[in-house]
Motif scaffolding. Structure first.
Motif, PDB file in Angstrom:
ATOM      1  N   ARG A 161       0.841  -1.212   0.000  1.00 37.73           N
ATOM      2  CA  ARG A 161       0.000   0.000   0.000  1.00 37.73           C
ATOM      3  C   ARG A 161       0.872   1.255   0.000  1.00 37.73           C
ATOM      4  O   ARG A 161       0.537   2.260  -0.623  1.00 37.73           O
ATOM      5  N   ALA A 162       2.006   1.197   0.719  1.00 36.68           N
ATOM      6  CA  ALA A 162       2.929   2.339   0.717  1.00 36.68           C
ATOM      7  C   ALA A 162       3.495   2.548  -0.688  1.00 36.68           C
ATOM      8  O   ALA A 162       3.622   3.680  -1.169  1.00 36.68           O
ATOM      9  N   ALA A 163       3.851   1.447  -1.348  1.00 33.92           N
ATOM     10  CA  ALA A 163       4.376   1.517  -2.707  1.00 33.92           C
ATOM     11  C   ALA A 163       3.362   2.190  -3.632  1.00 33.92           C
ATOM     12  O   ALA A 163       3.708   3.058  -4.449  1.00 33.92           O
ATOM     13  N   ALA A 164       2.084   1.792  -3.477  1.00 42.23           N
ATOM     14  CA  ALA A 164       1.040   2.347  -4.341  1.00 42.23           C
ATOM     15  C   ALA A 164       0.875   3.851  -4.103  1.00 42.23           C
ATOM     16  O   ALA A 164       0.636   4.611  -5.047  1.00 42.23           O
ATOM     17  N   LEU A 165       1.009   4.286  -2.854  1.00 42.47           N
ATOM     18  CA  LEU A 165       0.880   5.721  -2.564  1.00 42.47           C
ATOM     19  C   LEU A 165       2.032   6.504  -3.189  1.00 42.47           C
ATOM     20  O   LEU A 165       1.840   7.612  -3.706  1.00 42.47           O
ATOM     21  N   LEU A 166       3.242   5.923  -3.146  1.00 42.65           N
ATOM     22  CA  LEU A 166       4.391   6.597  -3.765  1.00 42.65           C
ATOM     23  C   LEU A 166       4.190   6.682  -5.275  1.00 42.65           C
ATOM     24  O   LEU A 166       4.418   7.728  -5.897  1.00 42.65           O
ATOM     25  N   ARG A 167       3.737   5.587  -5.867  1.00 43.97           N
ATOM     26  CA  ARG A 167       3.476   5.581  -7.318  1.00 43.97           C
ATOM     27  C   ARG A 167       2.397   6.602  -7.658  1.00 43.97           C
ATOM     28  O   ARG A 167       2.516   7.351  -8.626  1.00 43.97           O
ATOM     29  N   SER A 168       1.328   6.647  -6.855  1.00 43.08           N
ATOM     30  CA  SER A 168       0.238   7.598  -7.111  1.00 43.08           C
ATOM     31  C   SER A 168       0.739   9.029  -7.037  1.00 43.08           C
ATOM     32  O   SER A 168       0.373   9.871  -7.866  1.00 43.08           O
ATOM     33  N   ALA A 169       1.578   9.327  -6.022  1.00 44.66           N
ATOM     34  CA  ALA A 169       2.097  10.695  -5.873  1.00 44.66           C
ATOM     35  C   ALA A 169       2.923  11.065  -7.096  1.00 44.66           C
ATOM     36  O   ALA A 169       2.778  12.167  -7.649  1.00 44.66           O
ATOM     37  N   ALA A 170       3.797  10.149  -7.552  1.00 42.97           N
ATOM     38  CA  ALA A 170       4.618  10.432  -8.735  1.00 42.97           C
ATOM     39  C   ALA A 170       3.728  10.591  -9.962  1.00 42.97           C
ATOM     40  O   ALA A 170       3.926  11.502 -10.779  1.00 42.97           O
ATOM     41  N   ASN A 171       2.717   9.747 -10.097  1.00 46.35           N
ATOM     42  CA  ASN A 171       1.766   9.856 -11.212  1.00 46.35           C
ATOM     43  C   ASN A 171       1.086  11.219 -11.211  1.00 46.35           C
ATOM     44  O   ASN A 171       0.990  11.881 -12.241  1.00 46.35           O
ATOM     45  N   ASP A 172       0.584  11.614 -10.023  1.00 46.52           N
ATOM     46  CA  ASP A 172      -0.165  12.874  -9.937  1.00 46.52           C
ATOM     47  C   ASP A 172       0.721  14.050 -10.332  1.00 46.52           C
ATOM     48  O   ASP A 172       0.233  15.050 -10.870  1.00 46.52           O
ATOM     49  N   LEU A 173       2.022  13.948 -10.026  1.00 50.67           N
ATOM     50  CA  LEU A 173       2.966  15.037 -10.332  1.00 50.67           C
ATOM     51  C   LEU A 173       3.617  14.850 -11.704  1.00 50.67           C
ATOM     52  O   LEU A 173       4.526  15.599 -12.056  1.00 50.67           O
TER      53      LEU A 173
END
Ligand code: FE
Length: 451
Positions: free
Chosen positions: A14-26
Motif C-alpha cells: 500500500r505504501a508503494a502504491a501511494l508513492l506511485r500515485s504521488a509520482a503519477n499525480d505530479l
C-alpha cells in the motif's frame, strides 16, 4: 494492544502504491521522480513496486521537495484481515488503570475492542466517586474539559451523568440500559449514586468524519478559514447552502433568479433564510445550479443541548427479520439526526432461533453486556469464522462483514452494538461508483504509470 497481527507485506504494497500515485499525480516518470528524491531510478522502481520498504529518509525528502505531506505517503495498517477483532475480558482487566482527578481516584478504565481501521476508542469505565445527592457542585463531582471524540455512553447500575451546557449544568440519573449520545467538547462527568454498587459505563468514543484528513486540512488552512467552514444546525442552513453555491460559481442572485425561473424578490427572501424553499423551488434551484436537490437540503437537528438520551424503558424496539420467525429483538438506543450513520442498538438473539446474519455498511463494535455467552459466526472476504463472546468480551467488525449472533445457552444474551460511519462518506461512495470501469482496483493500489 496487538502489534503482531499487523500485516507488514500489505503495508509495504500500500505504501508503494501511494508513492506511485504521488509520482503519477505530479507527472514524474521513474527517472524524474528518482532525480527529485536523490535516489536511482532502479531504487525508485523497487520502492514504488513494493519490492523494498521505502526508507523514512525518502518519505521525508518527498515531503520536502513535492507538494505532499508525509501522511499522504503513509498507508494504514490492517490489524483485522479476518474482518474482526475479538477482545477478551481478561485482556480488559489486564489493561485496568485508575485515573485520578483533583487528587481523588475517580475512574477505573479498561480497554475493550479497537482496531487501527476504525475510529472507535471504547472504554469500560467504573465510577469510583460516590455521591449522596444529585448536585453538580457536589465535591465528589470532578469535571473534564470535554473531548474531541463523539461519545455514546451505555449505563450499568446507579450512575449519575452530568453535562455542562451554556445554560447551566444538567444531571441525569441513569440506570442499566439507559444511553446518551453527545457531541465533541461538551464537558461531562459521571459518579456512582450508591456505595458498594456496581456502577460502570461503556464510554464508546469515536471520531468518525471529524478525525484524520478533515482535522489535518482545517488545522493547516488556519483558524479563520476553519471558522468560515462552520455550519450551525440551528441557523437557516438552506440559505447558507444556497449562498455557498452562488459564491462557488460567481453567480449574481438576479441572474440565478432568471436561470431558476423564480422571482428576484423571492430569491432575496430565500437568501435571508427567513423562508424555506418549496419543493418546486428546490427542484428549480437544483436544476439551475446543476446540482442534486439533496445538495441544497439542510441537516435537521434533534438535539436538546449537546446530548440526546434514551431511557431503557423508552427505547423503540422490533423483531428481526420480519415477517417470519424472529432471530433477534432489536432495541434502538440514543442517537441523533446530526449523525445519521451512527446507530446504537441492543441486539437480543432469540433463544433457539436459526442463524440469521446481520450485515451493515458501518464499522461495528459489539460488547456482551449480558450475563450469558453469545456464539458468533461471521463471514468476510469469502471466508467464514466462529468465536464466542463471553460476558465482558467485545469485538470489532469491518463494514459489510456478515455476523450472526446466537445465545449460547437458554439464559439468552444481550449485546450492545454501536455502528458508525468511517471516512468513506456518501460522497465517497458516489465517487467510487462514478469511476470508469476498472478504476476501483487502481484506486486501491496503483501499480504503474498512468501514461
Ligand atoms: Fe467522555
Amino acid at each position: 494492544m496487538n502489534d503482531s497481527s499487523v500485516d507488514e507485506r500489505g503495508y509495504r504494497l500500500r505504501a508503494a502504491a501511494l508513492l506511485r500515485s504521488a509520482a503519477n499525480d505530479l507527472k514524474r516518470d521513474d527517472e524524474a521522480a528518482a532525480a527529485d528524491l536523490g535516489i536511482t531510478a532502479a531504487e525508485f522502481a523497487s520502492y514504488a513496486g513494493g519490492g523494498a520498504e521505502i526508507p523514512a529518509e525518502v518519505l521525508r525528502r518527498a515531503a520536502a521537495v513535492w507538494p505532499v505531506n508525509e501522511s499522504d505517503l503513509m498507508p494504514w495498517r490492517d490489524d483485522c484481515p479476518d474482518g474482526a477483532v475479538v477482545h477478551r475480558l481478561t485482556d480488559a482487566i489486564a489493561s485496568a488503570r485508575v485515573l485520578r482527578r483533583g487528587g481523588i481516584a475517580y475512574y477505573e478504565y479498561r480497554d475493550t475492542a479497537m482496531s487501527r481501521v476504525a475510529s472507535f476508542r471504547p472504554e469500560w469505565i467504573r465510577m469510583l466517586s460516590v455521591v449522596d445527592d444529585d448536585d453538580p457542585a457536589h465535591p465528589g463531582v470532578r469535571w473534564n474539559r470535554g473531548h474531541l471524540l463523539y461519545q455514546f455512553t451505555y449505563f450499568v447500575g446507579p450512575v449519575n451523568y452530568y453535562v455542562r451546557e451554556p445554560e447551566g449544568d444538567r444531571v441525569l440519573r441513569m440506570n442499566t440500559g439507559d444511553s446518551v449520545w453527545g457531541v465533541p467538547f461538551s464537558p461531562h462527568t459521571f459518579t456512582c449514586r450508591e456505595e458498594g454498587a456496581d456502577a460502570h459505563i461503556l464510554a464508546l468514543t469515536y471520531g468518525a468524519e471529524l478525525v484524520g484528513d478533515a482535522q489535518r486540512e482545517l488545522a493547516a488552512l488556519g483558524s479563520g478559514t476553519a471558522a468560515s467552514f462552520v455550519r450551525r444546525p440551528e441557523e437557516p442552513a438552506s440559505a447558507a447552502i444556497l449562498r455557498d453555491f452562488l459564491d462557488g460559481c460567481a453567480l449574481p442572485a438576479d441572474r440565478f433568479a432568471g436561470l431558476a425561473g423564480i422571482p428576484e424578490d423571492r430569491v432575496a427572501d430565500l437568501l435571508t433564510g427567513d423562508v424555506p424553499p418549496t419543493a418546486e423551488e428546490l427542484a428549480r434551484m437544483a436544476k439551475a445550479l446543476r446540482v442534486s436537490p439533496r445538495d441544497l437540503l439542510p441537516v435537521v437537528s434533534d438535539m436538546a443541548g449537546s446530548i440526546r438520551h434514551c431511557r431503557a424503558g423508552e427505547a423503540r424496539q422490533w423483531s428481526y427479520p420480519s415477517p417470519g420467525p424472529a432471530a433477534y429483538r432489536i432495541r434502538e438506543l440514543a442517537g441523533s439526526s446530526l449523525h445519521p450513520h451512527t446507530r446504537a442498538l441492543e441486539i437480543l438473539p432469540v433463544t433457539g432461533s436459526a442463524d440469521v446474519a446481520l450485515r451493515t455498511y458501518q464499522h461495528q463494535y459489539v460488547y456482551n453486556v449480558g450475563a450469558a455467552p453469545a456464539d458468533l459466526r461471521w463471514s468476510f472476504d469469502g471466508r467464514s469464522f466462529e468465536d464466542r463472546l463471553e460476558p465482558g468480551d467485545s469485538a470489532y467488525f469491518k463494514p459489510f462483514a456478515s455476523v450472526a449472533f446466537a445465545a449460547a445457552s437458554s439464559a439468552g444474551c444481550r449485546l450492545l452494538s454501536l455502528r458508525i460511519g468511517g471516512r468513506v462518506t456518501p460522497e465517497s461512495r458516489t465517487a467510487l461508483g462514478s469511476m470508469a470501469p476498472g478504476g476501483l482496483p487502481r484506486f486501491l493500489r496503483e501499480t504503474g504509470r498512468w501514461y
